[in-house]
Design a protein around this motif. Structure first.
Motif, PDB file in Angstrom:
ATOM      1  N   ASP A 134       0.832  -1.201   0.000  1.00  0.00           N
ATOM      2  CA  ASP A 134       0.000   0.000   0.000  1.00  0.00           C
ATOM      3  C   ASP A 134       0.869   1.255   0.000  1.00  0.00           C
ATOM      4  O   ASP A 134       0.612   2.212  -0.736  1.00  0.00           O
ATOM      5  CB  ASP A 134      -0.903  -0.015   1.237  1.00  0.00           C
ATOM      6  N   LEU A 135       1.900   1.258   0.819  1.00  0.00           N
ATOM      7  CA  LEU A 135       2.816   2.404   0.862  1.00  0.00           C
ATOM      8  C   LEU A 135       3.527   2.573  -0.482  1.00  0.00           C
ATOM      9  O   LEU A 135       3.701   3.702  -0.961  1.00  0.00           O
ATOM     10  CB  LEU A 135       3.846   2.224   1.981  1.00  0.00           C
ATOM     11  N   MET A 136       3.923   1.474  -1.092  1.00  0.00           N
ATOM     12  CA  MET A 136       4.580   1.544  -2.396  1.00  0.00           C
ATOM     13  C   MET A 136       3.637   2.146  -3.439  1.00  0.00           C
ATOM     14  O   MET A 136       4.057   2.940  -4.294  1.00  0.00           O
ATOM     15  CB  MET A 136       5.031   0.151  -2.844  1.00  0.00           C
ATOM     16  N   LEU A 137       2.367   1.807  -3.340  1.00  0.00           N
ATOM     17  CA  LEU A 137       1.373   2.372  -4.255  1.00  0.00           C
ATOM     18  C   LEU A 137       1.239   3.879  -4.030  1.00  0.00           C
ATOM     19  O   LEU A 137       1.150   4.656  -4.984  1.00  0.00           O
ATOM     20  CB  LEU A 137       0.027   1.682  -4.051  1.00  0.00           C
ATOM     21  N   SER A 138       1.245   4.293  -2.761  1.00  0.00           N
ATOM     22  CA  SER A 138       1.187   5.722  -2.448  1.00  0.00           C
ATOM     23  C   SER A 138       2.373   6.471  -3.046  1.00  0.00           C
ATOM     24  O   SER A 138       2.220   7.543  -3.643  1.00  0.00           O
ATOM     25  CB  SER A 138       1.173   5.935  -0.923  1.00  0.00           C
ATOM     26  N   VAL A 139       3.560   5.923  -2.879  1.00  0.00           N
ATOM     27  CA  VAL A 139       4.768   6.562  -3.406  1.00  0.00           C
ATOM     28  C   VAL A 139       4.709   6.621  -4.929  1.00  0.00           C
ATOM     29  O   VAL A 139       5.088   7.634  -5.539  1.00  0.00           O
ATOM     30  CB  VAL A 139       6.022   5.790  -2.935  1.00  0.00           C
ATOM     31  N   THR A 140       4.216   5.557  -5.559  1.00  0.00           N
ATOM     32  CA  THR A 140       4.097   5.534  -7.012  1.00  0.00           C
ATOM     33  C   THR A 140       3.163   6.631  -7.509  1.00  0.00           C
ATOM     34  O   THR A 140       3.427   7.287  -8.523  1.00  0.00           O
ATOM     35  CB  THR A 140       3.584   4.160  -7.478  1.00  0.00           C
ATOM     36  N   LEU A 141       2.066   6.838  -6.791  1.00  0.00           N
ATOM     37  CA  LEU A 141       1.124   7.897  -7.161  1.00  0.00           C
ATOM     38  C   LEU A 141       1.705   9.276  -6.878  1.00  0.00           C
ATOM     39  O   LEU A 141       1.431  10.243  -7.593  1.00  0.00           O
ATOM     40  CB  LEU A 141      -0.185   7.721  -6.378  1.00  0.00           C
ATOM     41  N   ALA A 166       4.175   6.838   8.141  1.00  0.00           N
ATOM     42  CA  ALA A 166       4.012   6.680   9.590  1.00  0.00           C
ATOM     43  C   ALA A 166       2.919   5.659   9.898  1.00  0.00           C
ATOM     44  O   ALA A 166       3.067   4.809  10.795  1.00  0.00           O
ATOM     45  CB  ALA A 166       3.675   8.023  10.223  1.00  0.00           C
ATOM     46  N   TYR A 167       1.829   5.728   9.151  1.00  0.00           N
ATOM     47  CA  TYR A 167       0.726   4.776   9.359  1.00  0.00           C
ATOM     48  C   TYR A 167       1.180   3.351   9.072  1.00  0.00           C
ATOM     49  O   TYR A 167       0.848   2.421   9.805  1.00  0.00           O
ATOM     50  CB  TYR A 167      -0.450   5.158   8.468  1.00  0.00           C
ATOM     51  N   THR A 168       1.936   3.183   8.007  1.00  0.00           N
ATOM     52  CA  THR A 168       2.446   1.858   7.657  1.00  0.00           C
ATOM     53  C   THR A 168       3.343   1.307   8.766  1.00  0.00           C
ATOM     54  O   THR A 168       3.252   0.131   9.130  1.00  0.00           O
ATOM     55  CB  THR A 168       3.238   1.917   6.336  1.00  0.00           C
ATOM     56  N   ALA A 169       4.193   2.164   9.323  1.00  0.00           N
ATOM     57  CA  ALA A 169       5.101   1.735  10.384  1.00  0.00           C
ATOM     58  C   ALA A 169       4.354   1.325  11.647  1.00  0.00           C
ATOM     59  O   ALA A 169       4.785   0.414  12.380  1.00  0.00           O
ATOM     60  CB  ALA A 169       6.088   2.851  10.701  1.00  0.00           C
ATOM     61  N   LEU A 170       3.210   1.961  11.894  1.00  0.00           N
ATOM     62  CA  LEU A 170       2.468   1.717  13.139  1.00  0.00           C
ATOM     63  C   LEU A 170       1.240   0.826  12.958  1.00  0.00           C
ATOM     64  O   LEU A 170       0.571   0.515  13.939  1.00  0.00           O
ATOM     65  CB  LEU A 170       2.012   3.058  13.729  1.00  0.00           C
ATOM     66  N   ARG A 171       0.959   0.421  11.731  1.00  0.00           N
ATOM     67  CA  ARG A 171      -0.323  -0.239  11.425  1.00  0.00           C
ATOM     68  C   ARG A 171      -0.642  -1.409  12.345  1.00  0.00           C
ATOM     69  O   ARG A 171      -1.740  -1.498  12.906  1.00  0.00           O
ATOM     70  CB  ARG A 171      -0.326  -0.719   9.967  1.00  0.00           C
TER      71      ARG A 171
END
Length: 210
Positions: A134-141, A166-171
């Motif tokens: 999900d984070l990779m998708l965010s960065v791609t966008l 931050a959300y990914t790290a704490l999910r």
């Protein structure tokens, strides 16, 4: 996760920088708001109350037609808003279901389809919200937005990426924290709390009774 939806909505406005740059700032704002809007039902029938994968899509097509025929700030903003909201709801199906720990894959509910009056099951192409994918998708966008945009919008995109990281790290820790908080919620208020946050508490209660 919400940052991915926000960036996806903004990305929809990028073509306007070429074909109609005068509408681009308004469209970027509309895409951001439209990408976020469906998740305002987070604590009130999440992925059902404000999620309309079919109706948003139909309205978006109609709104785009109107915007093409009558290109004004209002028509373009409405079209991008609806398109971003539709994209949000449709892409939610590609993720996980409604559960406290979606990486366990135990839910069969991704998004409610009001047209067919049934829940659409999750596809798990993105394993769960806040996953590394999900984070990779965010960065791609975010990359084309950062390359193209300037000024305040660029800072908005950077801020969204930071929030997503931050959300990914704490999910996974947030799921455990929800259980701790649930134990402190007064019994009279629990009926108004989304069931996924009470999963562990109900499981413990059932075990105790047994």
């Amino acid at each position: 996760m919400l940052p991915t939806h926000a960036l996806g909505g903004m990305a929809l406005a990028l073509p306007l920088l070429v074909v109609a740059p005068e509408f681009a700032p308004l469209a970027l704002g509309a895409g951001l708001v439209g990408g976020i809007f469906p998740d305002l039902d987070m604590y009130a029938g999440h992925r059902k109350t404000l999620h309309f994968p079919v109706y948003y899509s139909v309205l978006a097509v109609l709104a785009i037609g109107v915007a093409v025929l009558v290109p004004t700030g209002a028509t373009v903003a409405v079209a991008v808003f609806l398109l971003a909201a539709a994209l949000h709801c449709v892409t939610d199906v590609l993720g996980s279901g409604l559960e406290l720990r979606p990486w366990e894959g135990t839910s069969d509910r991704a998004v409610y389809d009001h047209y067919r009056r049934t829940w659409i099951p999750p596809r798990y192409l993105v394993r769960y919200d806040g996953s590394p994918t999900d984070l990779m998708l965010s960065v791609t966008l975010a990359l084309p937005l950062l390359y193209t945009l300037e000024g305040e919008f660029r800072w908005v995109v950077l801020g969204i990426v930071v929030v997503g990281a931050a959300y990914t790290a704490l999910r996974r820790r947030l799921a455990d924290l929800a259980t701790v908080v649930a134990r402190r919620i007064p019994t009279g208020i629990r009926p108004y709390v989304p069931k996924r946050y009470l999963e562990d508490l109900e499981s413990e209660t059932s075990t105790t009774r047994c």
